[in-house]
Design an enzyme around this catalytic site. Structure first.
Site, PDB file in Angstrom:
ATOM      1  N   HIS A  14     -63.503   1.694  -3.356  1.00 14.22           N
ATOM      2  CA  HIS A  14     -62.681   0.936  -4.306  1.00 14.22           C
ATOM      3  C   HIS A  14     -63.126  -0.517  -4.172  1.00 14.22           C
ATOM      4  CE1 HIS A  14     -59.294  -0.166  -6.775  1.00 14.22           C
ATOM      5  NE2 HIS A  14     -59.009  -1.120  -5.904  1.00 14.22           N
ATOM      6  N   GLY A  29     -61.258  -5.759  -2.006  1.00 14.73           N
ATOM      7  CA  GLY A  29     -59.923  -6.337  -1.887  1.00 14.73           C
ATOM      8  C   GLY A  29     -58.896  -5.355  -2.404  1.00 14.73           C
ATOM      9  N   SER A  31     -55.738  -3.868  -4.578  1.00 13.52           N
ATOM     10  CA  SER A  31     -55.498  -3.846  -6.015  1.00 13.52           C
ATOM     11  C   SER A  31     -54.800  -5.134  -6.443  1.00 13.52           C
ATOM     12  CB  SER A  31     -54.635  -2.632  -6.352  1.00 13.52           C
ATOM     13  OG  SER A  31     -54.446  -2.552  -7.735  1.00 13.52           O
ATOM     14  N   GLY A  32     -55.299  -5.773  -7.489  1.00 13.72           N
ATOM     15  CA  GLY A  32     -54.714  -6.999  -7.992  1.00 13.72           C
ATOM     16  C   GLY A  32     -55.164  -8.262  -7.274  1.00 13.72           C
ATOM     17  N   GLY A  34     -58.082  -9.758  -7.428  1.00 14.54           N
ATOM     18  CA  GLY A  34     -58.981 -10.610  -8.192  1.00 14.54           C
ATOM     19  C   GLY A  34     -60.434 -10.178  -8.200  1.00 14.54           C
ATOM     20  N   SER A  36     -62.066  -8.012 -10.183  1.00 18.13           N
ATOM     21  CA  SER A  36     -62.612  -8.023 -11.543  1.00 18.13           C
ATOM     22  C   SER A  36     -62.690  -9.441 -12.091  1.00 18.13           C
ATOM     23  CB  SER A  36     -61.755  -7.159 -12.472  1.00 18.13           C
ATOM     24  OG  SER A  36     -61.737  -5.823 -12.039  1.00 18.13           O
ATOM     25  N   GLU A  77     -62.670  -4.282 -16.351  1.00 22.86           N
ATOM     26  CA  GLU A  77     -61.280  -4.563 -16.698  1.00 22.86           C
ATOM     27  C   GLU A  77     -61.077  -6.071 -16.745  1.00 22.86           C
ATOM     28  OE1 GLU A  77     -56.717  -4.202 -15.071  1.00 22.86           O
ATOM     29  OE2 GLU A  77     -58.254  -2.987 -14.099  1.00 22.86           O
ATOM     30  N   ARG A 106     -61.584 -21.082   7.703  1.00 25.01           N
ATOM     31  CA  ARG A 106     -62.323 -22.227   7.195  1.00 25.01           C
ATOM     32  C   ARG A 106     -63.838 -22.102   7.397  1.00 25.01           C
ATOM     33  NH1 ARG A 106     -60.884 -28.528   8.337  1.00 25.01           N
ATOM     34  NH2 ARG A 106     -62.381 -29.351   6.860  1.00 25.01           N
TER      35      ARG A 106
END
Length: 151
Positions: A14, A29, A31-32, A34, A36, A77, A106
């Site tokens: 994924h 990362g 889902s949601g 960033g 895409s 998407e 950092r």
């Protein structure tokens, strides 16, 4: 899975992947996070889509190759617009892994690496929604590719 007849290994992860100057960048990362969106910004800066949402990774000898699963080839998407068709590439060698995190360290790049299918790759962590995230991804890839050339 391992196919003993040709010693090739494959997996689907994924993630989202793009090619920058012919070098594969795997963006991971939750889902949601960033993935895409970062890929879209990299594509706008000249990268080529490999695959969005799922990436097929295959190992041949000491290289990993990134490709889209057939059902996702050329699909990206774009939140609020839906699934868009894009030009894409396939069979691109993996060079760098980016993990997305809202609060990355950092100065972590010198020490980060990841092992996929038994091969160690350089990795870094970025906050996908930072304005400079696409530039940072390109700089990280340049750093990796310059190191490969100097080695």
């Amino acid at each position: 899975m391992t196919d003993s007849s040709d010693s090739e290994e494959r997996m689907i992860v994924h993630a989202t992947a793009v090619a920058i100057d012919g070098a594969g960048l795997l963006i991971r990362g939750k889902s949601g996070s960033g993935k895409s969106d970062l890929a879209l910004r990299l594509i706008d800066r000249g990268a080529m889509l490999i695959s969005d949402d799922q990436v097929e990774i295959s190992r041949e000898n000491e290289k990993l190759w990134l490709s889209p699963p057939a059902s996702l080839a050329g699909k990206l998407e774009v939140r609020s617009l839906g699934i868009l068709e894009r030009d894409h590439v396939s069979g691109i060698a993996l060079e760098l892994i980016i993990d997305l995190n809202d609060n990355p360290d950092r100065f972590p790049m010198d020490s980060q690496s990841m092992i996929l299918l038994g091969i160690k790759f350089p990795a870094c962590t970025l906050a996908a929604m930072e304005t400079s995230a696409a530039i940072k991804a390109e700089l990280a890839m340049q750093r990796i590719m310059q190191g490969a050339i100097e080695s």
